[in-house]
Design an enzyme around this catalytic site. Structure first.
Site, short mmCIF file in Angstrom:
data_model
loop_
_atom_site.label_atom_id
_atom_site.label_comp_id
_atom_site.label_asym_id
_atom_site.label_seq_id
_atom_site.Cartn_x
_atom_site.Cartn_y
_atom_site.Cartn_z
N GLY A 33 0.83 -1.44 -0.22
CA GLY A 33 -0.02 -0.11 -0.01
C GLY A 33 0.82 1.18 -0.21
O GLY A 33 1.64 0.94 -0.41
N ASN A 34 -0.27 2.53 0.30
CA ASN A 34 1.27 3.76 0.43
C ASN A 34 0.00 4.26 0.93
O ASN A 34 -0.59 4.14 1.62
CB ASN A 34 1.02 4.07 -1.30
CG ASN A 34 -0.63 4.74 -1.10
OD1 ASN A 34 -1.42 5.52 -1.65
ND2 ASN A 34 -0.57 4.04 -2.73
#
Ligand code: CTP
Ligand code: CA
Length: 227
Positions: A33-34
Site C-alpha cells: 500500500g501507500n
C-alpha cells in the site's frame, strides 16, 4: 439528509474523483500500500458536490469519512480502479485522479496466508507494472470536451525541479491539468495544510493554492472546472 447546494456552478455536470491509495494484495490478509488517506480527493468531491455537480467518488481504501451526497464506488486495487474509472468516465464532464494508484502489484496473489516456515529468512516478491489509469482516461476521452486532471506527489524539495518533473509527467500522461504537491515522511498526507501548483498541458502554471484541503480543493476546481 442531503447537504445544501452552495451554488450551482457545476449543476448538470458529472464529476468523477478518485481518492485514497490502492492496496495490491500479496495474500488474503496482506497488501502493498501507500500513505494516501484520501483527504484531498474527498475534499475535491465535496467541493464539486457543493457546486451542484453529480459526483462519483472512486474510493481506494479511504481513511477519512465518505461525504454525503456523492455516489461511492469501491476501487481498492489498481485494476479495480481502472475498471471503475473507465466505466464512470464514459459520461463524465470532469475526471480528477487524486488517488495514489500503485505502480506495481505482486505478480502472484497467494490464495492462502503466506507462512514463514515455507519461505525462509529472505522473501523476494516479484512485482509487475499496473495499468496507468490516468494515461488511459486521457487517451480515451469518451465524451466531447471532457477535462482530465492528474495529481503528482513528488518528494523533490526544489520548487523549480518539481515543476520540471511535473512538466515531463503531464506530457507523458496526456492530461489537461496536473496538480503538483510536495510529499515526504512529514508532509502531504492526512488532514493538515497543503500547497499545490496546477500546470496545464503546455506546462504553464495556471494556479497556486495553499491552506486546508477544502480551500485548496475549491481553488483547484476554480482552475479545472470554470463555470
Ligand atoms: N496514476 C494512475 N495509474 C497509475 C499510476 C498513477 O492513474 N498506475 C495517476 C495518479 O492517480 C496521478 C497521476 O497518475 O493522478 C500521477 O501519479 P504519479 O505516481 O505521480 O506518476 P507516475 O506516472 O506513476 O510516475 P512516478 O514514477 O513518479 O510514480
Ligand atoms: Ca506512481
Amino acid at each position: 439528509s442531503e447537504p445544501p447546494v452552495v451554488d450551482d456552478r457545476l449543476a448538470g455536470r458529472k464529476v468523477v474523483v478518485s481518492a485514497g491509495g490502492t492496496r495490491e494484495p500479496l495474500d488474503p490478509v496482506r497488501f502493498l500500500g501507500n500513505a494516501s488517506t484520501g483527504s484531498q480527493g474527498v475534499a475535491l468531491a465535496e467541493a464539486a458536490r457543493d457546486r451542484g455537480a453529480d459526483v462519483v467518488l472512486l474510493a481506494a481504501n479511504l481513511e477519512v469519512p465518505v461525504p454525503v451526497g456523492v455516489r461511492v464506488v469501491a476501487a481498492p486495487t489498481a485494476e479495480a480502479m481502472l475498471a471503475a474509472a473507465v466505466a464512470e468516465a464514459a459520461d463524465a464532464d470532469l475526471v480528477i485522479m487524486a488517488a495514489a494508484v500503485a505502480d506495481y502489484r505482486p505478480a502472484e496473489v497467494a490464495q492462502a496466508k503466506l507462512k514463514k516456515d515455507d519461505l525462509g529468512d529472505v522473501l523476494t516478491v516479484e512485482l509487475v507494472r499496473n495499468p496507468d489509469v490516468l494515461a488511459r482516461l486521457a487517451a480515451d476521452r469518451p465524451r466531447h470536451g471532457q477535462v482530465v486532471v492528474g495529481f503528482a506527489a513528488e518528494t523533490e524539495p526544489d520548487p523549480d525541479r518539481r515543476l520540471a518533473l511535473g512538466r515531463q509527467k503531464i506530457a507523458r500522461k496526456g492530461a489537461d491539468y496536473l496538480v503538483l504537491n510536495e510529499v515526504g515522511f512529514d508532509r502531504g498526507f492526512g488532514p493538515g495544510e497543503t500547497a499545490v501548483t496546477v500546470i496545464d498541458r503546455d506546462g504553464r502554471v495556471v494556479g497556486e493554492a495553499s491552506g486546508g484541503k477544502p480551500s485548496v480543493a475549491a481553488a483547484i476546481l476554480d482552475v479545472v472546472a470554470p463555470a
